[in-house]
Design a protein around this motif. Sequence first.
Motif, PDB file in Angstrom:
ATOM      1  N   LEU A 231       0.869  -1.174   0.000  1.00  0.00           N
ATOM      2  CA  LEU A 231       0.000   0.000   0.000  1.00  0.00           C
ATOM      3  C   LEU A 231       0.902   1.219   0.000  1.00  0.00           C
ATOM      4  O   LEU A 231       1.537   1.546   1.005  1.00  0.00           O
ATOM      5  CB  LEU A 231      -0.907  -0.008   1.234  1.00  0.00           C
ATOM      6  N   SER A 232       0.979   1.897  -1.138  1.00  0.00           N
ATOM      7  CA  SER A 232       1.891   3.035  -1.280  1.00  0.00           C
ATOM      8  C   SER A 232       1.273   4.331  -0.807  1.00  0.00           C
ATOM      9  O   SER A 232       1.956   5.195  -0.250  1.00  0.00           O
ATOM     10  CB  SER A 232       2.334   3.171  -2.744  1.00  0.00           C
ATOM     11  N   SER A 233      -0.031   4.505  -1.041  1.00  0.00           N
ATOM     12  CA  SER A 233      -0.726   5.711  -0.609  1.00  0.00           C
ATOM     13  C   SER A 233      -2.207   5.395  -0.497  1.00  0.00           C
ATOM     14  O   SER A 233      -2.674   4.335  -0.942  1.00  0.00           O
ATOM     15  CB  SER A 233      -0.512   6.858  -1.602  1.00  0.00           C
ATOM     16  N   LEU A 234      -2.951   6.331   0.096  1.00  0.00           N
ATOM     17  CA  LEU A 234      -4.398   6.135   0.261  1.00  0.00           C
ATOM     18  C   LEU A 234      -5.169   6.521  -1.000  1.00  0.00           C
ATOM     19  O   LEU A 234      -6.388   6.344  -1.051  1.00  0.00           O
ATOM     20  CB  LEU A 234      -4.900   6.950   1.452  1.00  0.00           C
ATOM     21  N   THR A 235      -4.461   7.013  -1.997  1.00  0.00           N
ATOM     22  CA  THR A 235      -5.132   7.433  -3.236  1.00  0.00           C
ATOM     23  C   THR A 235      -4.827   6.510  -4.412  1.00  0.00           C
ATOM     24  O   THR A 235      -5.340   6.714  -5.505  1.00  0.00           O
ATOM     25  CB  THR A 235      -4.725   8.872  -3.601  1.00  0.00           C
ATOM     26  N   THR A 236      -3.988   5.493  -4.190  1.00  0.00           N
ATOM     27  CA  THR A 236      -3.695   4.519  -5.237  1.00  0.00           C
ATOM     28  C   THR A 236      -4.023   3.122  -4.720  1.00  0.00           C
ATOM     29  O   THR A 236      -3.834   2.831  -3.533  1.00  0.00           O
ATOM     30  CB  THR A 236      -2.215   4.573  -5.649  1.00  0.00           C
ATOM     31  N   PRO A 237      -4.500   2.241  -5.587  1.00  0.00           N
ATOM     32  CA  PRO A 237      -4.873   0.890  -5.139  1.00  0.00           C
ATOM     33  C   PRO A 237      -3.676   0.110  -4.605  1.00  0.00           C
ATOM     34  O   PRO A 237      -2.544   0.313  -5.042  1.00  0.00           O
ATOM     35  CB  PRO A 237      -5.433   0.240  -6.412  1.00  0.00           C
ATOM     36  N   ILE A 238      -3.950  -0.766  -3.672  1.00  0.00           N
ATOM     37  CA  ILE A 238      -2.916  -1.669  -3.194  1.00  0.00           C
ATOM     38  C   ILE A 238      -2.492  -2.563  -4.351  1.00  0.00           C
ATOM     39  O   ILE A 238      -3.306  -2.923  -5.202  1.00  0.00           O
ATOM     40  CB  ILE A 238      -3.445  -2.499  -2.005  1.00  0.00           C
ATOM     41  N   SER A 239      -1.190  -2.908  -4.430  1.00  0.00           N
ATOM     42  CA  SER A 239      -0.706  -3.640  -5.596  1.00  0.00           C
ATOM     43  C   SER A 239       0.307  -4.707  -5.195  1.00  0.00           C
ATOM     44  O   SER A 239       0.971  -4.609  -4.156  1.00  0.00           O
ATOM     45  CB  SER A 239      -0.070  -2.683  -6.606  1.00  0.00           C
ATOM     46  N   LEU A 240       0.404  -5.720  -6.027  1.00  0.00           N
ATOM     47  CA  LEU A 240       1.355  -6.803  -5.795  1.00  0.00           C
ATOM     48  C   LEU A 240       2.716  -6.387  -6.319  1.00  0.00           C
ATOM     49  O   LEU A 240       2.860  -6.015  -7.484  1.00  0.00           O
ATOM     50  CB  LEU A 240       0.869  -8.072  -6.497  1.00  0.00           C
TER      51      LEU A 240
ATOM     52  N   PHE B   2      -7.600   0.993   3.515  1.00  0.00           N
ATOM     53  CA  PHE B   2      -6.670   1.248   2.413  1.00  0.00           C
ATOM     54  C   PHE B   2      -6.976   2.555   1.673  1.00  0.00           C
ATOM     55  O   PHE B   2      -6.097   3.099   1.006  1.00  0.00           O
ATOM     56  CB  PHE B   2      -6.701   0.091   1.415  1.00  0.00           C
ATOM     57  N   THR B   3      -8.203   3.050   1.780  1.00  0.00           N
ATOM     58  CA  THR B   3      -8.573   4.293   1.100  1.00  0.00           C
ATOM     59  C   THR B   3      -8.635   5.487   2.050  1.00  0.00           C
ATOM     60  O   THR B   3      -8.883   6.610   1.617  1.00  0.00           O
ATOM     61  CB  THR B   3      -9.941   4.140   0.419  1.00  0.00           C
ATOM     62  N   GLY B   4      -8.417   5.254   3.337  1.00  0.00           N
ATOM     63  CA  GLY B   4      -8.465   6.334   4.302  1.00  0.00           C
ATOM     64  C   GLY B   4      -9.856   6.636   4.821  1.00  0.00           C
ATOM     65  O   GLY B   4     -10.023   7.518   5.670  1.00  0.00           O
ATOM     66  N   ALA B   5     -10.880   5.932   4.333  1.00  0.00           N
ATOM     67  CA  ALA B   5     -12.237   6.135   4.844  1.00  0.00           C
ATOM     68  C   ALA B   5     -12.307   5.791   6.326  1.00  0.00           C
ATOM     69  O   ALA B   5     -13.061   6.398   7.096  1.00  0.00           O
ATOM     70  CB  ALA B   5     -13.235   5.294   4.049  1.00  0.00           C
ATOM     71  N   LEU B   6     -11.520   4.815   6.737  1.00  0.00           N
ATOM     72  CA  LEU B   6     -11.346   4.490   8.148  1.00  0.00           C
ATOM     73  C   LEU B   6      -9.940   4.963   8.505  1.00  0.00           C
ATOM     74  O   LEU B   6      -8.948   4.344   8.114  1.00  0.00           O
ATOM     75  CB  LEU B   6     -11.499   2.985   8.365  1.00  0.00           C
ATOM     76  N   PRO B   7      -9.824   6.087   9.227  1.00  0.00           N
ATOM     77  CA  PRO B   7      -8.517   6.742   9.390  1.00  0.00           C
ATOM     78  C   PRO B   7      -7.598   6.079  10.414  1.00  0.00           C
ATOM     79  O   PRO B   7      -7.335   6.609  11.484  1.00  0.00           O
ATOM     80  CB  PRO B   7      -8.909   8.163   9.823  1.00  0.00           C
ATOM     81  N   TYR B   8      -7.099   4.912  10.081  1.00  0.00           N
ATOM     82  CA  TYR B   8      -6.145   4.229  10.947  1.00  0.00           C
ATOM     83  C   TYR B   8      -4.744   4.813  10.731  1.00  0.00           C
ATOM     84  O   TYR B   8      -4.389   5.207   9.614  1.00  0.00           O
ATOM     85  CB  TYR B   8      -6.113   2.737  10.636  1.00  0.00           C
ATOM     86  N   ALA B   9      -3.961   4.830  11.785  1.00  0.00           N
ATOM     87  CA  ALA B   9      -2.582   5.317  11.685  1.00  0.00           C
ATOM     88  C   ALA B   9      -1.740   4.284  10.944  1.00  0.00           C
ATOM     89  O   ALA B   9      -1.598   3.148  11.391  1.00  0.00           O
ATOM     90  CB  ALA B   9      -2.015   5.565  13.082  1.00  0.00           C
TER      91      ALA B   9
END
Length: 372
Positions: A9-18, A48-55
């Motif tokens: 997971l590189s950022s909250l604005t890009t999909p998680i990728s293999l 992963f999208t930041g909708a749930l703001p986990y640290a």
Amino acid sequence: MTTHKALLLSSLTTPISLQTVPTPSATPGSATLRVLAAGLQSYARAIFTGALPYALALPQVPGASCVARVLEVGPDATALLPGQLVWVDATITARDDADCNFLLGLHGGVSAGSQKLMRESWRDGCYAEIVKAPLENCYPLDEALLTRYGVEELAGLSTVLVPFGGLEEAGVGAGTTVIVAPATGKFSGGAVLVALAMGARVVAAGRSAEGLEKLKSFPGAAERLVSVRLVSDVEEDAKALFAATGGKGAKVYMDLSPPAAGRDGTPTHVTACLGALKRGGTALFMGGIQRGVEVPYGLMMFRNLTVKGKFMYERTQAERLIKMVEFGNLTMGKASGMTVAGTFGLEEIEEALDFATERTGWGGDVVLVPNA
């Protein structure tokens, strides 16, 4: 093996990728492990999208816990051996500060120290072919005693371990009356299952009649489970809950509410369950509500009630819970409705996330199998 595959997971604005990433080596205090099965939470996409703001400490490999086989151990390991089957615990605690802890690959905790620990030492989690974890987070599993379970089923250990930590700390045992509300989610369903295994009489409450019906198949439910369908009216629900305890009130109320439950203020079930506690009772808050909740001041005082927060569990509790599963005191798998609805490889992550989002209730777990 200098590299391996992992979900990054590189950022909250890009999909998680293999991605292909460097393979870590076991250092003092750690082990490297080949991941066999790791549970995927229904709310993973929201994280992963930041909708749930986990640290988080991006970029990082998510994945909180898993069943794995030991590849290599650090030079200070004295008991853990390569080849052993283990359960990797997500709760990482600083060795020099017991108050500093976080969840591997999931949540960096609330203190600067815990977030530093995630960011600088234990950034990457279990959604990978190989994971590096602290030695003390690797719990050996007795394969001879667990032949009735597949590794995908054992990946659900955290579902029952989280509520066990709170129930045991509250003194739950034979003869104790426990209210679990809501009781139809994954962790709250686990609380009902564990409380029954500990010998308690359980009042399971929720709004879903279908969800409550699933709990009736649990071992011990026929003798010691009463269900209450909540109607979102504090007075009526409190009356129904109190009656379900036999008119004597409950000793413990466990709350494992999801974050959405506190969106519009104090959920009605919280107030109702507090009203159904007996004198000297304890309310355990172990859920995901992020905002404040109100408590009835006068009731708390006159009944000598205690409200207690509990984060996860202690190491000794994890060891006891695993023994309960190994010796058959606590039943997991199909016999308790802890079914696996789907298993997915790392390359199928988008399909897995969609599949998991639809499965929020008890059973129907979704599991990633990185080394299938």
